[in-house]
Write an enzyme that holds these catalytic residues in place. Structure first.
Site, PDB file in Angstrom:
ATOM      1  N   SER A 139       0.844  -1.189   0.000  1.00 60.72           N
ATOM      2  CA  SER A 139       0.000   0.000   0.000  1.00 60.72           C
ATOM      3  C   SER A 139       0.886   1.247   0.000  1.00 60.72           C
ATOM      4  O   SER A 139       2.012   1.202   0.524  1.00 60.72           O
ATOM      5  CB  SER A 139      -0.870   0.023   1.259  1.00 60.72           C
ATOM      6  OG  SER A 139      -1.544   1.261   1.372  1.00 60.72           O
ATOM      7  N   TYR A 149      -1.335  -0.675  10.415  1.00 66.58           N
ATOM      8  CA  TYR A 149      -1.541  -1.063   9.006  1.00 66.58           C
ATOM      9  C   TYR A 149      -0.333  -0.606   8.180  1.00 66.58           C
ATOM     10  O   TYR A 149       0.248  -1.379   7.421  1.00 66.58           O
ATOM     11  CB  TYR A 149      -2.834  -0.434   8.475  1.00 66.58           C
ATOM     12  CG  TYR A 149      -3.131  -0.762   7.032  1.00 66.58           C
ATOM     13  CD1 TYR A 149      -3.711  -1.975   6.678  1.00 66.58           C
ATOM     14  CD2 TYR A 149      -2.818   0.141   6.009  1.00 66.58           C
ATOM     15  CE1 TYR A 149      -3.980  -2.285   5.346  1.00 66.58           C
ATOM     16  CE2 TYR A 149      -3.083  -0.158   4.682  1.00 66.58           C
ATOM     17  CZ  TYR A 149      -3.669  -1.371   4.356  1.00 66.58           C
ATOM     18  OH  TYR A 149      -3.926  -1.678   3.031  1.00 66.58           O
TER      19      TYR A 149
HETATM   20  N1  LIG Z   1      -8.782  -0.915  -1.393  1.00 69.78           N
HETATM   21  C1  LIG Z   1      -7.828  -0.079  -1.048  1.00 69.78           C
HETATM   22  O1  LIG Z   1      -8.037   1.157  -0.943  1.00 69.78           O
HETATM   23  C2  LIG Z   1      -6.426  -0.597  -0.794  1.00 69.78           C
HETATM   24  C3  LIG Z   1      -5.377   0.334  -0.782  1.00 69.78           C
HETATM   25  C4  LIG Z   1      -4.081  -0.108  -0.581  1.00 69.78           C
HETATM   26  C5  LIG Z   1      -3.833  -1.452  -0.380  1.00 69.78           C
HETATM   27  N2  LIG Z   1      -4.867  -2.346  -0.391  1.00 69.78           N
HETATM   28  C6  LIG Z   1      -4.545  -3.756  -0.159  1.00 69.78           C
HETATM   29  O2  LIG Z   1      -5.034  -4.517  -1.245  1.00 69.78           O
HETATM   30  C7  LIG Z   1      -5.300  -5.856  -0.817  1.00 69.78           C
HETATM   31  C8  LIG Z   1      -6.669  -6.283  -1.311  1.00 69.78           C
HETATM   32  O3  LIG Z   1      -7.639  -5.404  -0.757  1.00 69.78           O
HETATM   33  P1  LIG Z   1      -9.026  -5.085  -1.465  1.00 69.78           P
HETATM   34  O4  LIG Z   1      -9.198  -3.627  -1.360  1.00 69.78           O
HETATM   35  O5  LIG Z   1      -9.135  -5.741  -2.789  1.00 69.78           O
HETATM   36  O6  LIG Z   1     -10.014  -5.802  -0.388  1.00 69.78           O
HETATM   37  P2  LIG Z   1     -11.458  -6.467  -0.521  1.00 69.78           P
HETATM   38  O7  LIG Z   1     -12.215  -5.935  -1.686  1.00 69.78           O
HETATM   39  O8  LIG Z   1     -12.064  -6.326   0.834  1.00 69.78           O
HETATM   40  O9  LIG Z   1     -11.123  -8.025  -0.796  1.00 69.78           O
HETATM   41  C9  LIG Z   1     -10.471  -8.794   0.188  1.00 69.78           C
HETATM   42  C10 LIG Z   1     -10.256 -10.232  -0.300  1.00 69.78           C
HETATM   43  O10 LIG Z   1      -9.451 -10.892   0.687  1.00 69.78           O
HETATM   44  C11 LIG Z   1     -10.139 -12.033   1.185  1.00 69.78           C
HETATM   45  N3  LIG Z   1      -9.859 -12.169   2.623  1.00 69.78           N
HETATM   46  C12 LIG Z   1     -10.156 -11.268   3.605  1.00 69.78           C
HETATM   47  N4  LIG Z   1      -9.798 -11.761   4.801  1.00 69.78           N
HETATM   48  C13 LIG Z   1      -9.265 -12.997   4.571  1.00 69.78           C
HETATM   49  C14 LIG Z   1      -8.739 -14.015   5.420  1.00 69.78           C
HETATM   50  N5  LIG Z   1      -8.704 -13.881   6.754  1.00 69.78           N
HETATM   51  N6  LIG Z   1      -8.247 -15.153   4.853  1.00 69.78           N
HETATM   52  C15 LIG Z   1      -8.302 -15.311   3.501  1.00 69.78           C
HETATM   53  N7  LIG Z   1      -8.785 -14.390   2.653  1.00 69.78           N
HETATM   54  C16 LIG Z   1      -9.277 -13.256   3.192  1.00 69.78           C
HETATM   55  C17 LIG Z   1     -11.631 -11.754   0.907  1.00 69.78           C
HETATM   56  O11 LIG Z   1     -12.408 -12.944   0.790  1.00 69.78           O
HETATM   57  P3  LIG Z   1     -13.144 -13.636   2.072  1.00 69.78           P
HETATM   58  O12 LIG Z   1     -13.821 -12.538   2.835  1.00 69.78           O
HETATM   59  O13 LIG Z   1     -14.090 -14.641   1.482  1.00 69.78           O
HETATM   60  O14 LIG Z   1     -12.067 -14.328   2.850  1.00 69.78           O
HETATM   61  C18 LIG Z   1     -11.534 -11.025  -0.432  1.00 69.78           C
HETATM   62  O15 LIG Z   1     -11.420 -11.968  -1.476  1.00 69.78           O
HETATM   63  C19 LIG Z   1      -5.133  -5.854   0.707  1.00 69.78           C
HETATM   64  O16 LIG Z   1      -3.881  -6.407   1.043  1.00 69.78           O
HETATM   65  C20 LIG Z   1      -5.181  -4.380   1.072  1.00 69.78           C
HETATM   66  O17 LIG Z   1      -4.448  -4.110   2.253  1.00 69.78           O
HETATM   67  C21 LIG Z   1      -6.154  -1.943  -0.588  1.00 69.78           C
END
Ligand SMILES: NC(=O)c1ccc[n+]([C@@H]2O[C@H](COP(=O)([O-])OP(=O)(O)OC[C@H]3O[C@@H](n4cnc5c(N)ncnc54)[C@H](OP(=O)(O)O)[C@@H]3O)[C@@H](O)[C@H]2O)c1
Length: 253
Positions: A139, A149
């Site tokens: 991130s 985080y």
């Molecule tokens: N969105 C942002 O603004 C942003 C910014 C910077 C970095 N990121 C990073 O990008 C990555 C993906 O985030 P996203 O925004 O795409 O999130 P998201 O839309 O909430 O998707 C999260 C995914 O991770 C899975 N997951 C969550 N908890 C889990 C667990 N305990 N074990 C296994 N799988 C799990 C979820 O499926 P289940 O719930 O079925 O397990 C889902 O498939 C993360 O590492 C986040 O820190 C996001």
């Protein structure tokens, strides 16, 4: 023979965009998340749209026994994994002292321990074969003082940069992807609205992943998609942390 990618968190957001774009490139997939029904639905859509083979592995990456099943899949020499995308993760809305220590530890487990253990399981066979790749979804917060985080994502950056240089001579490409605010389920899961950051700050997951894969193809160690976040990452190196810390409530309301 087609290559295989294992993607954690492929049922929503950034991980789903990775699964779709890797399938479009002809990768067979192993999908890892908790919700089995959603995994099966995602797998069926990918098979139908791209004609690739898709395995599902239901696992909670904050649970050590579940993690061990994913590590075993990565280490299985009979079914090599060519690309690991460590993407699954979540954030916490409340400040450090307002969260129980166990909740903070669960976040550390998924953001750091899972990246460490799954990379450890994948890197051995990849280095042995002289071929492979790992994309760690970090991130832009890694460059900023935004609590545990940020601290966890700073670990991901440091680890990825080190591993990229360590394993490049052995044929393995490692990259840290540093997204800014991206329209996914991440903030809704934290109970945070899209109005917590200005509109121009929000990125599209499909475009973000297209840029990330292009950077990965070029062998880059960091991918920081979009000019506004490149500027923030650069400025963060110049501005004192005490000043940056004033912006830490952004994206948490
Ligand atoms: N969105 C942002 O603004 C942003 C910014 C910077 C970095 N990121 C990073 O990008 C990555 C993906 O985030 P996203 O925004 O795409 O999130 P998201 O839309 O909430 O998707 C999260 C995914 O991770 C899975 N997951 C969550 N908890 C889990 C667990 N305990 N074990 C296994 N799988 C799990 C979820 O499926 P289940 O719930 O079925 O397990 C889902 O498939 C993360 O590492 C986040 O820190 C996001």
């Amino acid at each position: 023979m087609s290559e295989t990618a294992l993607v954690t968190g492929p049922t929503a957001g950034i991980g789903q965009a990775f699964a779709q774009q890797l399938a479009a490139r002809g990768y067979d997939l192993v999908l890892v998340a908790r919700d089995e029904e959603r995994l099966e639905k995602t797998a069926a859509e990918l098979r139908a749209a791209h004609g690739v083979e898709v395995e599902v592995l239901s696992a909670d990456l904050t649970d050590r026994d579940d993690m061990a099943r994913v590590e075993a899949r990565l280490a299985d020499e009979a079914r090599p994994v060519d690309l690991l995308v460590n993407n699954a993760g979540f954030g916490l809305k409340e400040r450090f002292l307002d969260n129980p220590a166990d909740v903070e530890t669960a976040m550390l487990d998924i953001l750091v321990t899972a990246v460490l253990r799954l990379s450890h399981a994948a890197l051995g066979p990849m280095a042995e074969r002289g071929h492979g790749g790992i994309i760690n979804v970090s991130s832009v917060a890694a460059f900023l003082p935004r609590g545990t985080y940020s601290a966890a994502k700073a670990w991901v950056n440091s680890f990825s940069e080190w591993a990229a240089n360590e394993y490049r001579p052995r044929g393995v490409t490692v990259m840290a992807l540093c997204p800014g605010f991206t329209k996914t389920e991440f903030h809704a899961r934290m109970d945070v609205g899209r109005d917590s950051a200005p509109g121009f700050m929000w990125l599209d997951a499909d475009k973000l992943v297209a840029t990330a894969l292009s950077d990965f193809d070029k062998g880059r160690i960091y991918s920081i998609p979009s000019p506004q976040y490149k500027a923030i990452a650069t400025a963060a190196r110049l501005v004192p942390n005490s000043v940056l810390q004033r912006f830490q409530s952004m994206g948490r309301k």
